[in-house]
Motif scaffolding. Structure first.
Motif, PDB file in Angstrom:
ATOM      1  N   ILE A  30     -29.103 -60.335 -13.608  1.00 49.07           N
ATOM      2  CA  ILE A  30     -29.410 -59.553 -14.806  1.00 49.07           C
ATOM      3  C   ILE A  30     -28.400 -58.422 -14.985  1.00 49.07           C
ATOM      4  N   GLY A  31     -27.963 -57.818 -13.860  1.00 44.13           N
ATOM      5  CA  GLY A  31     -26.911 -56.807 -13.952  1.00 44.13           C
ATOM      6  C   GLY A  31     -25.629 -57.372 -14.530  1.00 44.13           C
ATOM      7  N   LEU A  32     -25.249 -58.569 -14.091  1.00 43.69           N
ATOM      8  CA  LEU A  32     -24.048 -59.221 -14.626  1.00 43.69           C
ATOM      9  C   LEU A  32     -24.217 -59.557 -16.101  1.00 43.69           C
ATOM     10  N   ILE A  33     -25.400 -60.031 -16.462  1.00 47.05           N
ATOM     11  CA  ILE A  33     -25.673 -60.370 -17.865  1.00 47.05           C
ATOM     12  C   ILE A  33     -25.534 -59.130 -18.745  1.00 47.05           C
ATOM     13  N   THR A  34     -26.020 -57.997 -18.275  1.00 45.15           N
ATOM     14  CA  THR A  34     -25.922 -56.751 -19.039  1.00 45.15           C
ATOM     15  C   THR A  34     -24.460 -56.392 -19.302  1.00 45.15           C
ATOM     16  N   LEU A  35     -23.629 -56.492 -18.257  1.00 46.49           N
ATOM     17  CA  LEU A  35     -22.201 -56.202 -18.420  1.00 46.49           C
ATOM     18  C   LEU A  35     -21.538 -57.200 -19.363  1.00 46.49           C
ATOM     19  N   ILE A  36     -21.880 -58.475 -19.217  1.00 44.65           N
ATOM     20  CA  ILE A  36     -21.302 -59.507 -20.078  1.00 44.65           C
ATOM     21  C   ILE A  36     -21.682 -59.262 -21.532  1.00 44.65           C
ATOM     22  N   THR A  37     -22.936 -58.846 -21.766  1.00 42.14           N
ATOM     23  CA  THR A  37     -23.381 -58.560 -23.135  1.00 42.14           C
ATOM     24  C   THR A  37     -22.553 -57.447 -23.757  1.00 42.14           C
ATOM     25  N   TYR A  38     -22.319 -56.397 -22.981  1.00 42.58           N
ATOM     26  CA  TYR A  38     -21.522 -55.271 -23.489  1.00 42.58           C
ATOM     27  C   TYR A  38     -20.113 -55.734 -23.845  1.00 42.58           C
ATOM     28  N   PHE A  39     -19.479 -56.471 -22.920  1.00 38.08           N
ATOM     29  CA  PHE A  39     -18.119 -56.926 -23.176  1.00 38.08           C
ATOM     30  C   PHE A  39     -18.075 -57.957 -24.303  1.00 38.08           C
ATOM     31  N   ALA A  40     -19.154 -58.734 -24.456  1.00 35.94           N
ATOM     32  CA  ALA A  40     -19.208 -59.718 -25.546  1.00 35.94           C
ATOM     33  C   ALA A  40     -19.114 -59.022 -26.898  1.00 35.94           C
ATOM     34  N   PHE A  41     -19.878 -57.955 -27.086  1.00 29.57           N
ATOM     35  CA  PHE A  41     -19.824 -57.216 -28.340  1.00 29.57           C
ATOM     36  C   PHE A  41     -18.442 -56.600 -28.547  1.00 29.57           C
ATOM     37  N   ALA A  42     -17.868 -56.060 -27.462  1.00 28.06           N
ATOM     38  CA  ALA A  42     -16.562 -55.411 -27.572  1.00 28.06           C
ATOM     39  C   ALA A  42     -15.463 -56.420 -27.902  1.00 28.06           C
ATOM     40  N   MET A  64     -13.382 -66.114 -20.498  1.00 27.24           N
ATOM     41  CA  MET A  64     -13.434 -67.039 -19.368  1.00 27.24           C
ATOM     42  C   MET A  64     -13.302 -66.287 -18.053  1.00 27.24           C
ATOM     43  N   GLY A  65     -12.435 -65.289 -18.047  1.00 27.73           N
ATOM     44  CA  GLY A  65     -12.268 -64.468 -16.854  1.00 27.73           C
ATOM     45  C   GLY A  65     -13.546 -63.753 -16.473  1.00 27.73           C
ATOM     46  N   ILE A  69     -15.389 -64.229 -12.940  1.00 25.02           N
ATOM     47  CA  ILE A  69     -15.647 -63.061 -12.078  1.00 25.02           C
ATOM     48  C   ILE A  69     -17.126 -62.959 -11.747  1.00 25.02           C
ATOM     49  N   GLY A  70     -17.978 -63.190 -12.776  1.00 26.59           N
ATOM     50  CA  GLY A  70     -19.423 -63.180 -12.537  1.00 26.59           C
ATOM     51  C   GLY A  70     -19.828 -64.229 -11.515  1.00 26.59           C
ATOM     52  N   SER A  71     -19.243 -65.424 -11.601  1.00 29.61           N
ATOM     53  CA  SER A  71     -19.554 -66.495 -10.653  1.00 29.61           C
ATOM     54  C   SER A  71     -19.117 -66.124  -9.235  1.00 29.61           C
ATOM     55  N   LEU A  72     -17.962 -65.487  -9.118  1.00 32.23           N
ATOM     56  CA  LEU A  72     -17.483 -65.065  -7.798  1.00 32.23           C
ATOM     57  C   LEU A  72     -18.373 -63.979  -7.190  1.00 32.23           C
ATOM     58  N   LEU A 101     -23.804 -69.531 -16.990  1.00 33.18           N
ATOM     59  CA  LEU A 101     -23.217 -70.561 -17.846  1.00 33.18           C
ATOM     60  C   LEU A 101     -23.899 -70.608 -19.210  1.00 33.18           C
ATOM     61  N   PHE A 102     -25.230 -70.630 -19.187  1.00 32.62           N
ATOM     62  CA  PHE A 102     -25.982 -70.715 -20.442  1.00 32.62           C
ATOM     63  C   PHE A 102     -25.724 -69.484 -21.303  1.00 32.62           C
ATOM     64  N   TYR A 103     -25.774 -68.314 -20.675  1.00 32.02           N
ATOM     65  CA  TYR A 103     -25.674 -67.083 -21.455  1.00 32.02           C
ATOM     66  C   TYR A 103     -24.278 -66.898 -22.043  1.00 32.02           C
ATOM     67  N   CYS A 104     -23.240 -67.191 -21.258  1.00 39.25           N
ATOM     68  CA  CYS A 104     -21.881 -67.071 -21.784  1.00 39.25           C
ATOM     69  C   CYS A 104     -21.640 -68.080 -22.902  1.00 39.25           C
ATOM     70  N   LEU A 105     -22.239 -69.237 -22.785  1.00 34.91           N
ATOM     71  CA  LEU A 105     -22.167 -70.239 -23.857  1.00 34.91           C
ATOM     72  C   LEU A 105     -22.843 -69.712 -25.116  1.00 34.91           C
TER      73      LEU A 105
END
Length: 409
Positions: A30-42, A64-65, A69-72, A101-105
């Motif tokens: 969930i922490g990673l998802i929160t960061l991904i959401t922020y960067f997605a909007f940006a 993709m990066g 990074i989230g997967s690592l 995978l689902f969320y980034c998609l």
């Protein structure tokens, strides 16, 4: 029969769903998802259909990066977990990866991530599908894979529907999870209890992720609305004085240190603007302001200039053009004047002839701040007014516009 099996193994399912490892996995994911959401909007704000190809590729590779990074990070977290069985840890690890995978998609408009999702069932298996295709469950694999591809295609092509429709989003994530866990079961034959438990954990993760995505979406859109209100003029839609104060300082700092690249400032206002308000009313005056702002923005776009338009106040506007000197800027000014002639403003069947005065100057080595440029261009604007209006003054020299004759067909 299935219901009886579930009831008989309820303890095992509950143990998997609410274990300490599941909690740690959920928090990290969930922490990673929160960061991904922020960067997605940006990131997604930076590109549009009209964006250059290289810019789109750069943003897509950045997205993709983020996923990699989230997967690592997830892999490193599971490397540090020592409690729990190999099956439990393996299942939780798979759930974390599937959630990413689902969320980034879902949040990224990225074909590379789509292709990765489609290819992954064929490349994650250590036997590269040779053993898989020889066992008796290969038809089940084919069916699950086809349904998965349909879900992935729907996610990519119907993001707007999924954003507003909770039940469509729920169906998509359930099918995504079921298809993937069928594929995993075919390859690793986890006990059915573990598979069901892990599928439930996946759905819990995705429920929490959905809530976070909706909350962050609300906050980010509210922030964007606030940013527009702070930086843009409500009447004309162009940048406002506050934004000019910020960007002018940044531009001065950059271009005062680089004598090879000019920075030109243009100041203009509407001739006899008070008469429009007095003769037609303030609403018509507002229409004149919007018309002039629209024409100037249009010419900036048509000219291809690296310019920014600001409403300074009242009927006064300022344009900053980077990489163009004052003499070359006259072509752009002539374009504005020509468009105002060819596209006059009509109000109540009356043609309003709108003319402008301009002052133009370029950053000089002697300028100590942007205020020096502003004082100079403001003086040039008043020279245009004092010498009869409807003209421009470029570096102290008053000039008439170059007007092309209008050909009536």
């Amino acid at each position: 029969m299935l219901w009886g099996y579930l009831m008989g193994n309820l303890d095992g399912i509950v143990r998997i769903c609410f274990s300490t490892n599941a909690l740690v996995t959920g928090i990290v994911t969930i922490g990673l998802i929160t960061l991904i959401t922020y960067f997605a909007f940006a990131l997604e704000k930076k590109i549009s259909v009209a964006s250059p190809f290289l810019e789109k590729i750069t943003v897509n590779l950045s997205e993709m990066g983020l996923l990699l990074i989230g997967s690592l990070i997830v892999e490193q977290v599971f490397g540090s977990l020592t409690g729990g069985s190999a099956i439990e840890l393996g299942g939780l690890y798979a759930n974390a990866e599937l959630t990413l995978l689902f969320y980034c998609l879902f949040v990224f408009n990225n074909r590379l991530i789509v292709l990765m999702n489609i290819a992954l069932p064929f490349i994650y298996h250590p036997a590269f599908d040779i053993v898989r295709m020889k066992n008796q469950y290969w038809p089940l694999f084919i069916i699950a894979y086809i349904v998965l591809v349909i879900v992935i295609d729907y996610l990519y092509g119907h993001k707007d529907d999924l954003i507003v429709s909770n039940y469509k989003y729920l169906i998509a994530q359930i099918l995504f999870g079921i298809c993937w866990w069928i594929l995993i079961w075919i390859d690793y034959r986890f006990p059915l209890t573990d598979i069901i438990g892990m599928l439930i954990v996946f759905e819990i993760y995705m429920l929490v992720v959905r809530i976070i995505e909706q909350k962050m979406s609300t906050y980010m859109h509210a922030y964007n609305d606030l940013e527009v209100k702070v930086n843009y003029d409500a009447l004309t839609g162009v940048r406002n004085r506050a934004n000019l104060n910020k960007l002018s300082k940044e531009a001065f700092e950059k271009y005062s240190k680089n004598s090879k690249e000019p920075l030109t400032v243009i100041m203009f206002d509407i001739d006899h603007f008070k008469k429009f308000n007095d003769n037609y009313g303030h609403e018509i005056g507002d229409e004149v302001l919007r018309h002039v702002a629209h024409v100037a923005e249009r010419e900036l776009h048509m000219d291809g200039s690296n310019g920014q338009l600001f409403r300074y106040g009242g009927e006064e506007f300022i344009i900053m053009i980077k990489g163009t000197d004052s003499q070359h800027s006259t072509n752009f000014i002539n374009g504005i004047n020509q468009t105002l002639i060819e596209m006059p403003l009509f109000i109540q069947d009356t043609q309003l002839n709108v003319t402008l005065c301009f002052g133009v100057t370029t950053l000089r080595a002697t300028d100590k701040s942007f205020d020096d440029i502003f004082q100079r261009v403001d003086g040039y604007l008043y020279e245009s007014k004092n010498t009869g209006r409807n003209k421009m003054t470029v570096e102290g020299e008053a000039q008439e516009y170059s007007v092309q004759p209008i050909i009536h067909i």
